[in-house]
Design an enzyme around this catalytic site. Structure first.
Site, PDB file in Angstrom:
ATOM      1  N   ARG A 103       2.196   6.281 -21.146  1.00 32.10           N
ATOM      2  CA  ARG A 103       2.895   6.216 -19.858  1.00 32.10           C
ATOM      3  C   ARG A 103       1.880   5.921 -18.755  1.00 32.10           C
ATOM      4  O   ARG A 103       1.129   6.798 -18.350  1.00 32.10           O
ATOM      5  CB  ARG A 103       3.617   7.535 -19.585  1.00 32.10           C
ATOM      6  CG  ARG A 103       4.818   7.755 -20.488  1.00 32.10           C
ATOM      7  CD  ARG A 103       5.261   9.209 -20.463  1.00 32.10           C
ATOM      8  NE  ARG A 103       5.481   9.687 -19.103  1.00 32.10           N
ATOM      9  CZ  ARG A 103       6.625  10.230 -18.659  1.00 32.10           C
ATOM     10  NH1 ARG A 103       7.650  10.342 -19.479  1.00 32.10           N
ATOM     11  NH2 ARG A 103       6.732  10.676 -17.438  1.00 32.10           N
ATOM     12  N   ASP A 116       0.338   5.027 -15.039  1.00 34.50           N
ATOM     13  CA  ASP A 116       0.612   5.471 -13.682  1.00 34.50           C
ATOM     14  C   ASP A 116       0.934   4.285 -12.772  1.00 34.50           C
ATOM     15  O   ASP A 116       0.756   3.119 -13.139  1.00 34.50           O
ATOM     16  CB  ASP A 116      -0.603   6.207 -13.112  1.00 34.50           C
ATOM     17  CG  ASP A 116      -0.866   7.538 -13.804  1.00 34.50           C
ATOM     18  OD1 ASP A 116       0.089   8.113 -14.364  1.00 34.50           O
ATOM     19  OD2 ASP A 116      -2.032   7.989 -13.789  1.00 34.50           O
ATOM     20  N   TYR A 128      -8.488   1.050 -23.264  1.00 32.75           N
ATOM     21  CA  TYR A 128      -8.344   0.699 -21.859  1.00 32.75           C
ATOM     22  C   TYR A 128      -9.571  -0.074 -21.394  1.00 32.75           C
ATOM     23  O   TYR A 128     -10.658   0.068 -21.943  1.00 32.75           O
ATOM     24  CB  TYR A 128      -8.207   1.956 -20.990  1.00 32.75           C
ATOM     25  CG  TYR A 128      -6.848   2.606 -21.012  1.00 32.75           C
ATOM     26  CD1 TYR A 128      -5.891   2.300 -20.047  1.00 32.75           C
ATOM     27  CD2 TYR A 128      -6.520   3.555 -21.981  1.00 32.75           C
ATOM     28  CE1 TYR A 128      -4.647   2.910 -20.046  1.00 32.75           C
ATOM     29  CE2 TYR A 128      -5.279   4.175 -21.991  1.00 32.75           C
ATOM     30  CZ  TYR A 128      -4.350   3.853 -21.025  1.00 32.75           C
ATOM     31  OH  TYR A 128      -3.115   4.455 -21.027  1.00 32.75           O
ATOM     32  N   ARG A 181      -9.312   7.140 -15.370  1.00 34.18           N
ATOM     33  CA  ARG A 181      -9.712   6.905 -13.983  1.00 34.18           C
ATOM     34  C   ARG A 181     -10.686   7.971 -13.488  1.00 34.18           C
ATOM     35  O   ARG A 181     -11.555   7.675 -12.663  1.00 34.18           O
ATOM     36  CB  ARG A 181      -8.475   6.828 -13.089  1.00 34.18           C
ATOM     37  CG  ARG A 181      -7.617   5.600 -13.404  1.00 34.18           C
ATOM     38  CD  ARG A 181      -6.680   5.279 -12.269  1.00 34.18           C
ATOM     39  NE  ARG A 181      -5.601   6.232 -12.147  1.00 34.18           N
ATOM     40  CZ  ARG A 181      -5.269   6.858 -11.032  1.00 34.18           C
ATOM     41  NH1 ARG A 181      -5.956   6.661  -9.923  1.00 34.18           N
ATOM     42  NH2 ARG A 181      -4.252   7.689 -11.009  1.00 34.18           N
TER      43      ARG A 181
END
Length: 293
Positions: free
Chosen positions: A65, A67, A140, A228
């Site tokens: 999921r 952001d 990522y 992040r």
């Protein structure tokens, strides 16, 4: 989903995997929210208008999921489909499972969807496949420009502009100290009842152009805001404001970092899954509560 995923002839559902890509700039994240533009909301709307069977009765299940503002080139979801009757007459030809040609369905879905989200492919998968819990690892990438003039205008929506020169060797030295199975509470936004134990399998930085640096981050799973937070903390090491030991010290202390990189530089690139014969075992392993012992 209480109805079993079994062959259509036995009265069950058929599980379908979708691979998709999206530019997260104008989305309020993945998850469907009333009155907001989300990726899940648009995808489920397309599936409702052009179901790959009689209907898709429940919400889709996604691998990760994302952001608000985060992009994806390799997102994966699954949905369970009520199949059509292969023996019944109809305008839509279906296979023996009651599922239409999914290549044609991909074209139909993409005609419904806006241009900032694309379904790349669809396939029938075993009932044991779970887009979220069957995943072996997620990959990522975070992009940063350390050019004094900022990010290239054509890359401004997927690249962070960092106004200090970055030392790739320092970034990699500090990142290596975070690899392995650890409690990443310092790098995760807390969620009640959720574990912060994760196995960070790759965290490497490379300068791919004169002023463009990419961080590749892979783990079996990530907790909320983990990538992040890792990137934001490491950037302070890379520009010399913190020593190489700073990220590992935070990890050991468990003190929540306040350095969270903006979302627009982050892209979910790929999800790895085991062979079909190992899907059920992987799902059970992923659902188990993790410890460091």
């Amino acid at each position: 989903m209480n109805e079993p995923v079994v062959p259509a002839g036995d009265g069950g559902l058929v599980r379908v995997r979708l691979d998709l890509s999206y530019d997260g700039t104008d989305f309020k994240g993945w998850a469907k929210q009333p009155g907001l533009r989300t990726v899940q909301g648009l995808v489920e709307d397309a599936l409702a208008k052009q179901p790959p069977g009689r209907e898709v009765p429940k919400s889709v299940v996604v691998a990760g999921r994302t952001d608000t503002g985060v992009h994806a080139t390799g997102q994966v979801l699954h949905c369970d489909v009520v199949p059509l009757d292969p023996s019944a007459p109809g305008r839509l030809a279906v296979d023996e499972r009651g599922i239409p040609d999914l290549t044609r369905m991909v074209h139909r879905w993409n005609r419904i969807l806006p241009p900032d989200v694309r379904i790349l492919g669809a396939q029938v998968v075993p009932g044991e496949f779970d887009a979220r819990f069957s995943a072996l690892r997620r990959h990522y990438r975070y992009q940063v420009s350390d050019a004094p003039w900022g990010a290239d205008p054509l890359r401004r929506k997927d690249t962070l502009a960092w106004n200090r020169p970055l030392d790739v060797d320092a970034l990699n030295a500090a990142s290596r100290e975070l690899l392995g199975l650890n409690d990443f509470a310092a790098y995760c936004k807390p969620r009640e009842g959720a574990t912060t134990i994760r196995e960070l399998q790759r965290f490497s930085w490379s300068r791919v152009e004169d002023n463009l640096i990419v961080a590749d981050v892979s783990a079996d799973a990530f907790c909320h805001s983990m990538v992040r937070s890792l990137v934001g903390t490491l950037l302070m090491t890379g520009d010399g404001r913190r020593p190489d030991s700073f990220p590992a010290d935070l990890l050991a202390e468990g003190t929540r970092t306040t350095a969270v990189a903006p979302p627009h530089g982050l892209t979910l690139r790929a999800i790895d899954y085991p062979p079909n014969a190992e899907l059920a075992a992987r799902k059970n392993q992923t659902r188990a509560t993790r410890t460091l012992s």
